[in-house]
Design an enzyme around this catalytic site. Structure first.
Site, PDB file in Angstrom:
ATOM      1  N   CYS A  60     -28.993   7.335  82.902  1.00 12.82           N
ATOM      2  CA  CYS A  60     -28.267   6.869  84.092  1.00 12.82           C
ATOM      3  C   CYS A  60     -27.915   8.043  85.000  1.00 12.82           C
ATOM      4  O   CYS A  60     -28.029   7.947  86.228  1.00 12.82           O
ATOM      5  CB  CYS A  60     -27.001   6.120  83.690  1.00 12.82           C
ATOM      6  SG  CYS A  60     -27.305   4.674  82.650  1.00 12.82           S
ATOM      7  N   ASP A  61     -27.511   9.143  84.404  1.00 14.86           N
ATOM      8  CA  ASP A  61     -27.216  10.371  85.137  1.00 14.86           C
ATOM      9  C   ASP A  61     -28.481  10.827  85.880  1.00 14.86           C
ATOM     10  O   ASP A  61     -28.444  11.075  87.096  1.00 14.86           O
ATOM     11  CB  ASP A  61     -26.747  11.429  84.139  1.00 14.86           C
ATOM     12  CG  ASP A  61     -26.493  12.794  84.752  1.00 14.86           C
ATOM     13  OD1 ASP A  61     -27.455  13.454  85.198  1.00 14.86           O
ATOM     14  OD2 ASP A  61     -25.321  13.219  84.756  1.00 14.86           O
TER      15      ASP A  61
END
Length: 167
Positions: A60-61
Site C-alpha cells: 500500500c505504501d
C-alpha cells in the site's frame, strides 16, 4: 462477481462490482481534516482512485508512492485519491512522514461508503480490497482493476495509461 483473496484466503466483497462504462457511483469519505469528500468534490476533472487496505503496509505504501510520482506528469486536471479505512489522522501522519503531497488520502472508515459503492469492502476484515478506478470528467468509469490477490501490486502502467488517454 469479483473474486479476490487476502493472503491467499477467499474473502467476501460487499457492494456492487463497477465496470468500465458505468456511471461512477456516489460516495462520501473523509479528508485528513475530517471534511467530506464526494465524487463531485473534483467534478470536471479526471479522477484516479487508488484503493488500498492500509497505508501502513509495504504494498500500500509503494502503491501510494508510485501514484504520487505519476501525479506530477499527469497535470492539474487529474486528481489522484488513495482510499483506505485508515483513520484520517493516521493518513495525515503517514503522508507527512512519506513526503506525499500530490495524492489526496481519504478515509472510508466511518461507513464504508466508497467500499460498498465500488464493491471493494471486505466483509471479514472491514478493510478495502486493492483496486484502481479511473473516472473521466463526465463521471464515467473508464478503467477498473480489482487486484485478485489483495497483497499484490496493481497494474500501475495500465492505470496511468488510462488517465493519459483521457487528456
Amino acid at each position: 462477481m469479483v473474486q479476490i483473496t487476502f493472503k491467499n484466503n477467499p474473502v467476501t466483497l460487499l457492494g456492487n462490482e463497477v465496470k468500465v462504462g458505468d456511471k461512477a457511483p456516489e460516495f462520501t469519505v473523509l479528508a485528513n481534516d475530517l471534511s467530506p469528500v464526494t465524487l463531485q468534490t473534483d467534478a470536471g476533472k479526471v479522477r484516479l482512485f487508488s484503493v488500498v487496505p492500509s497505508l501502513d503496509t509495504g504494498v500500500c505504501d509503494a502503491q501510494t508512492r508510485k501514484f504520487n510520482e505519476a501525479a506530477a506528469e499527469l497535470g492539474d486536471d487529474v486528481v489522484i485519491y488513495t482510499v483506505s479505512v485508515d483513520l484520517p489522522f493516521a493518513q495525515k501522519r503517514w503522508c507527512g512522514d512519506a513526503g506525499i503531497e500530490a495524492v489526496k488520502t481519504v478515509s472510508d472508515h466511518r461507513d464504508l461508503s466508497f467500499g460498498q459503492a465500488y464493491g471493494v469492502a471486505i466483509e471479514e476484515l472491514r478493510l478495502l480490497a486493492r483496486a484502481v478506478f479511473v473516472v473521466d470528467k463526465d463521471d464515467k468509469v473508464t478503467y477498473v482493476e480489482y487486484v485478485s490477490e489483495a497483497t499484490d501490486h496493481p497494474n500501475y502502467e495500465g492505470a496511468i495509461d488510462a488517465v493519459k488517454a483521457l487528456k
